[in-house]
Design a protein around this motif. Structure first.
Motif, short mmCIF file in Angstrom:
data_model
loop_
_atom_site.label_atom_id
_atom_site.label_comp_id
_atom_site.label_asym_id
_atom_site.label_seq_id
_atom_site.Cartn_x
_atom_site.Cartn_y
_atom_site.Cartn_z
N LEU A 40 0.83 -1.21 0.00
CA LEU A 40 0.00 0.00 0.00
C LEU A 40 0.86 1.26 0.00
CD1 LEU A 40 -2.73 -1.12 2.56
CD2 LEU A 40 -3.02 -0.85 0.10
N ARG A 68 -8.29 -3.08 0.37
CA ARG A 68 -7.88 -1.67 0.44
C ARG A 68 -7.53 -1.15 -0.95
NH1 ARG A 68 -5.36 0.34 5.12
NH2 ARG A 68 -4.63 2.02 3.76
N ARG A 71 -10.54 -0.57 -3.10
CA ARG A 71 -11.30 0.61 -2.66
C ARG A 71 -10.59 1.91 -3.02
NH1 ARG A 71 -11.41 1.10 3.51
NH2 ARG A 71 -9.44 2.15 3.07
N ASP A 72 -9.29 1.96 -2.74
CA ASP A 72 -8.54 3.22 -2.88
C ASP A 72 -7.89 3.40 -4.26
OD1 ASP A 72 -9.23 3.60 -0.24
OD2 ASP A 72 -7.29 2.97 0.55
#
Length: 209
Positions: A40, A68, A71-72
């Motif tokens: 990330l 994550r 989503r991001d």
């Protein structure tokens, strides 16, 4: 050139994968990460097109990291590369947003094809895994559609909302007017008792859309 980020906690496996992919035309290994947290932290700098993601890692595992990333950074495609082929692992990866699932030990040609297909917007799960996924989801559809309080059109629009499409984009995709899409989205929010798109997306993912 398809940029790859390799995420695996075993340095030897990462090195072997880098060597394997370095000879593939049109593919570049941009960087490596040893954990979900590190992946990330790296995506903003490396801007990968595809992430090859292990599942079992110390700290943040592959499922949480995939969720994550989906989503991001929805434009980045995640392909799970794992030793596990049990239903729980495969279905959890799909629910988290993985666009592919390849078993470790796959031949170079299969891995390269998977990366290319996912980079072009496809999904790859291999014949054995794909048949199990089809059986699982077709069984669910026969039993009861997800979020049965919604109409088929509302479920379709909620699915597009969950892909982070805007109302104008949904209207263009479905050939509807923006006003019609707004009305459908409003009806979905009311039926799901949610206040905004983020809450609607959470409900959609919980329902497996």
């Amino acid at each position: 050139m398809i940029r790859i980020l390799v995420v695996d906690d075993h340095p030897g496996f990462r090195a072997g994968l880098r060597t394997l992919l370095s000879t593939a035309e049109g593919i570049e290994v941009a960087d490596e990460a040893a954990s979900g947290e590190q992946a990330l932290a790296l995506v903003g700098r490396t801007q990968p097109d595809v992430i090859l993601m292990d599942l079992a890692m110390p700290g943040m595992g592959g499922i949480a990291a995939t969720e994550r990333l989906s989503r991001d950074h929805p434009h980045i495609r995640v392909v799970v590369l794992s030793m596990s082929d049990d239903d729980d692992s495969v279905f959890a990866a799909v629910r988290a947003g993985a666009r592919g699932y390849v078993l470790k030990g796959a031949r170079k040609a299969e891995l390269v094809r998977s990366v290319q297909a996912v980079a072009e917007g496809g999904a790859v799960f291999g014949p054995a895994l794909a048949s199990r996924l089809m059986g699982y989801f077709s069984g669910r559809e026969r039993a009861e559609p997800p979020l049965p309080g919604l109409t088929p059109r509302e479920r379709e629009i909620l699915g597009l909302v969950a892909e982070h499409l805007t109302n104008p984009q949904i209207a263009a995709r479905l050939g509807l007017s923006q006003k019609t899409v707004r009305n459908h989205v409003s009806a979905v929010f009311t039926k799901l008792q949610v206040a905004d798109r983020a809450q609607a997306i959470m409900r959609a993912r919980e329902a497996g859309l």
